[in-house]
Design an enzyme around this catalytic site. Structure first.
Site, short mmCIF file in Angstrom:
data_model
loop_
_atom_site.label_atom_id
_atom_site.label_comp_id
_atom_site.label_asym_id
_atom_site.label_seq_id
_atom_site.Cartn_x
_atom_site.Cartn_y
_atom_site.Cartn_z
N GLU A 480 0.87 -1.19 0.00
CA GLU A 480 0.00 0.00 0.00
C GLU A 480 0.89 1.23 0.00
O GLU A 480 1.18 1.80 -1.04
CB GLU A 480 -0.95 -0.02 1.20
CG GLU A 480 -2.05 1.02 1.11
CD GLU A 480 -3.20 0.71 2.06
OE1 GLU A 480 -4.04 1.61 2.24
OE2 GLU A 480 -3.26 -0.40 2.61
N GLU A 743 -2.01 0.47 13.43
CA GLU A 743 -3.12 0.95 12.58
C GLU A 743 -4.46 0.76 13.29
O GLU A 743 -5.35 1.60 13.16
CB GLU A 743 -3.11 0.16 11.27
CG GLU A 743 -4.25 0.50 10.32
CD GLU A 743 -4.15 -0.27 9.02
OE1 GLU A 743 -4.71 0.20 8.01
OE2 GLU A 743 -3.52 -1.35 9.00
#
Length: 890
Positions: A480, A743
């Protein structure tokens, strides 16, 4: 003479920029002084280059920022010296302080052409073979080696290399590395702009034959990028290309230019592949020894292919370079259970690569390095959360007595590296983690006597370091690593506490604005890619929030001015789709309060709150820029959205979406009538307490919760949240070994193990946005409301969270602000440093005015009963009885 001392002289937020392509650069400086009450009353700038001079003369002004060049047109390829004098409040001048900048091309046309590998005569398909490459790494382009030789016609007194790539480059001149940065030219939206870098290579040029040698790799241009399997790589082109000009200047000013063209020679080298996500493979046996030096026979190499001369998007770099910023040695080296490999634990989750020294390696014996953030339950390296990213570096030794393998065109997010292919454990001194990041000036420090709070700050700093790599990415390890806008906007205030991010964000904002659709929609991500869609609430709004924040934090008026038309277009994009002013249409992916826990905040509530905030910010920006008509229009629009919000979502004193984030947005964005605020605060407090003094917010609410509580008299509750150890909390990951910000609040739990492998980064800065409040409340350093660039400071330390001693410092755009306090029994002692020309509002944690000593200024009482005073620049020591104000809501 004055006691004022200018320091940290800057041009366009940079110290001594080389290759500046700004026609009207801005100058700035900080000040310090040993004398209380010192301030600047005037300044003088003198900018010179040869016979060209711009002299402001003595300007009666306290301004230290945004002094725009207004002299004769700057000339390209020219070094400008500049000298600064300032006068203090007694009209005493400083000695001149000197610095320099050097212009780049300033839109002069390139003589060079893009060049690269000529692959026209090669098979487009390679039959499968049994080797150590994977399905992902086998089809990757191996980097090219490109070289040219030249002999200067005259003695060279100055040499500058202007260079860039569609991909990544690493240059050498006569075997000497050019510069100390890496992963150049960095990632921008290559469809609209490609940065070039300028290097002073004068000392590397020699009489006789010289060799300019460059390694060219895929990078973001044609390697794997992002998470979309339908657009896994080659986002901008099929293969990399190089563009370079070496300008050799003789004593009489005559210039000789060495250009990239089809006379250059190209060959494969030792690389099997090099990719940002997959890693790097090197066969040292294939290295052409001496290829970067004179006397090398390149007759067997191919001619490079000229790939065109379109340089319209090439512009001078304004972003801080990416460098190796630290080196870490192993904390421990252990055998991996169930394998013949070794696990090297660096004790810190980080971003970069490993430098490995080998002794007497067997030629061709594969050494494999695989990187991961954590270990699984069996003590083996955990890589499932990397998704398609392989984070795998391969090295085949040539068989020398000592060899060093260090990847140069990839980076990984890791704490652990598994090394396979060694007969015995590597020595600790032979394995080094090279920490790679955008090289930003550290401007903030914080210390206290609670190690848990220090660990939160440390984890946040490491997550910022790892994810501020050319752009602000969401994560550094999986497939990502994208510039998500909401993540950046919620974290920006914290990032500015820790580092000078002015140039970093100003550069990235060019791509945010450039990625705006013709309809006015910002994207979710910048640089934009094939995953580009209309920005969601809080994500697209970053295109409005960040320029305004850069003005508030750094006084960057130019960035605000250049972003303003796009800010207006965004608000109009939302308004056209939602004439009732409730934002339900054109919401993009509509992520809501991403990764929240507990009840979900109504997405229309969240969206409409952001709509109101963006309209208010556009009105503020219009006022600052002198656009009276737009100021009036968007002030009225913001008022109308607030009214619509209250009609639609507020029932008496209750917001219909009854979540922490909902109340945080309403309070932070001033959406409620004054009479409804106490009830909203009371309900927010109740929600936090009902959750067991735990937060339930996601990315959107996390940056607001402690600050909003403190702003409404709830410091104690904010402190309790900070040191909460149970899930969800900031300390829960730390109790389970986290050294960076996760996260997800539940990235790993004792009950469930790892969260879903589809999205579970252990290095993701967003939830660390609380550090802004730590500096403000525990450190006691904040901007006063309405201040810009810390022209007025709020000093408001509030003991709590198990902290009885703390110190903090921030290098503001105007100078250093520092605090140090201690609570001994009931005695509170505070030392404060305020830079010249700056004033501060001092708010003490006491309601007992009679106990305050050390202040000459008049004391007053704040709305909550706290004692406060105004203090000027210099150093102050204050003592008071610790007697904090009572919470406004019991």
């Amino acid at each position: 003479m004055t006691s004022l001392e200018p320091y940290a002289l800057r041009v366009e937020h940079l110290a001594t920029p080389l290759g500046l392509d700004e026609e009207r650069p801005r100058f700035a400086w900080r000040l310090r002084s040993l004398r209380n009450g010192a301030r600047q009353s005037a300044y003088r700038l003198v900018v010179t280059a040869g016979q060209q001079t711009w002299d402001t003369g003595k300007v009666a002004s306290a301004e230290q920022l945004e002094i725009c060049y207004a002299g004769p047109a700057l000339q390209p390829y020219t070094r400008y010296e500049w000298a600064l004098e300032v006068w203090d409040e007694q009209d005493q001048p400083t000695q001149p302080t000197r610095s320099w900048f050097e212009t780049g091309r300033l839109d002069r046309p390139w003589e060079a052409r893009w060049i690269g590998r000529d692959s026209r005569d090669r098979s487009a398909f390679l039959a499968p073979v049994d080797d150590d490459l994977t399905w992902n790494s086998r089809p990757l382009n191996p980097p090219s080696l490109l070289r040219t030789t030249f002999t200067p016609r005259r003695q060279v007194v100055s040499a500058r290399l202007h260079i860039t790539a569609r991909g990544l480059y690493e240059a050498q001149l006569n075997g000497q590395p050019v510069g100390d940065s890496t992963l150049n030219p960095g990632w921008t939206d290559y469809r609209r702009r490609i940065h070039y870098q300028t290097y002073d290579v004068t000392t590397a040029v020699q009489a006789g034959e010289n060799v300019l040698a460059v390694v060219l790799a895929d990078g973001w241009w044609s390697g794997f990028v992002g998470y979309d399997p339908r657009n896994a790589g080659r986002l901008y082109g099929d293969a990399p290309a190089l563009l370079a000009e070496l300008h050799l200047v003789a004593a009489d000013g005559a210039t000789e230019v060495i250009c990239t063209d089809d006379t250059w020679r190209e060959s494969a080298g030792e690389w099997l592949y090099a990719d940002l996500l997959m890693g790097e493979g090197v066969d040292a046996r294939q290295r052409p020894v001496g290829w970067e030096l004179g006397g090398f026979d390149d007759s067997g190499w191919r001619r490079a292919r000229a790939l065109g001369d379109d340089t319209a998007t090439v512009t001078g770099s304004t972003a801080p370079p990416v460098r190796t910023v630290a080196e870490l040695t192993p904390a421990q080296i252990l055998p991996e259970p169930g394998s013949d490999a070794w696990l090297v634990d660096f004790g810190q989750n980080l971003v970069g690569h490993v430098r490995l020294r080998l002794h007497q390696p067997e030629a061709g014996q594969l050494v494999e390095l695989t990187h991961g953030e954590t270990l699984d339950a069996d003590g083996r390296l955990y890589t499932e959360n990397l998704r398609r990213a392989e984070a795998r570096d391969l090295y085949y030794p040539r068989g020398a007595a000592t060899e060093v393998f260090e990847p140069r065109f990839t980076f990984h997010g890791f704490r652990y590296v598994r090394i396979a292919g060694l007969d015995q454990a590597p020595a600790a001194e032979d394995v080094t983690a090279m920490v790679v990041s955008s090289d930003l000036e550290t401007t903030g420090s914080f210390d206290c006597d609670n190690p848990d709070v220090l660990q939160i700050v440390s984890n946040t700093r490491w997550s910022q370091r790892g994810n501020f790599l050319s752009i602000p990415t969401d994560c550094p390890q999986r497939d990502e690593r994208l510039g998500w806008l909401a993540d950046a906007q919620v974290f920006l205030p914290t990032s500015a506490r820790l580092c000078d991010v002015s140039a970093f964000f100003a550069s990235w904002m060019v791509d945010v604005v450039g990625g705006q659709s013709t309809d006015g929609a910002f994207g979710d991500i910048a640089p934009a890619g094939p995953w580009m869609g209309e920005g969601a609430p809080a994500w697209g709004d970053a295109g409005v929030i960040i320029p305004m924040a850069l003005f508030d934090l750094y006084g960057d008026r130019r960035q605000l001015q250049r972003s303003f038309p796009a800010m207006v277009r965004w608000v109009e994009h939302v308004r056209r789709a939602n004439p009732d002013l409730i934002w339900r249409k054109r919401v993009g992916s509509n992520y809501g309060d991403w990764l929240h826990v507990g009840p979900e905040t109504d997405r229309a509530v969240l969206a409409t709150a952001y709509f109101a905030n963006s309209a208010s910010l556009v009105a503020r920006a219009a006022a600052i820029l002198g656009h009276a008509g737009e100021e009036a229009e968007y002030t009225a629009l913001a008022d109308q959205i607030r009214a619509a919000f209250n009609r639609e979502f507020v029932d008496g004193t209750v917001i219909t979406s009854d979540t922490q984030t909902c109340y945080l947005l309403a309070l932070d964005y001033d959406l409620l009538p004054a009479e409804a605020v106490p009830a909203a605060v009371a309900r927010l407090v109740e929600l936090v307490r009902e959750a067991g003094n735990r937060l339930t917010t996601g990315f959107v609410g996390v940056s607001k919760i402690c600050r909003v509580l403190s702003e409404h008299g709830q410091d104690d509750l904010a402190h309790a949240l900070l040191v909460q150890e149970e899930y969800p909390s900031w300390l829960f990951p730390i109790r389970h070994g986290a050294t960076t910000i996760w996260e997800r609040w539940d990235g790993w739990t004792p009950e469930g193990g790892f969260q879903s492998v589809t999205m579970n980064s252990f290095n993701h800065y967003s939830l660390g946005a609380v550090v802004d409040w730590i500096y403000a409340c525990l450190g006691g350093i904040d901007q006063a409301p309405g201040s810009t660039a810390y022209r007025e400071v709020l000093i408001r330390p509030r003991p709590g969270a198990g902290v009885s001693r703390a110190s903090a410092a921030v290098e503001t755009p105007l100078g250093r602000v520092a605090t140090s306090w201690q609570l001994t029994g009931e005695t509170f002692t505070l030392d404060v440093e305020i830079p010249p020309g700056t004033e501060a509002v001092l708010s003490l944690p006491t309601t007992d005015a009679d106990s305050v000593t050390g202040l000459d200024s008049e004391l007053s009482t704040a709305a909550d009963g706290s004692v406060q005073a105004r203090i000027g620049s210099g150093r102050h020591q204050v003592t008071a009885t610790h007697q904090p104000a009572q919470a406004l809501v019991a």
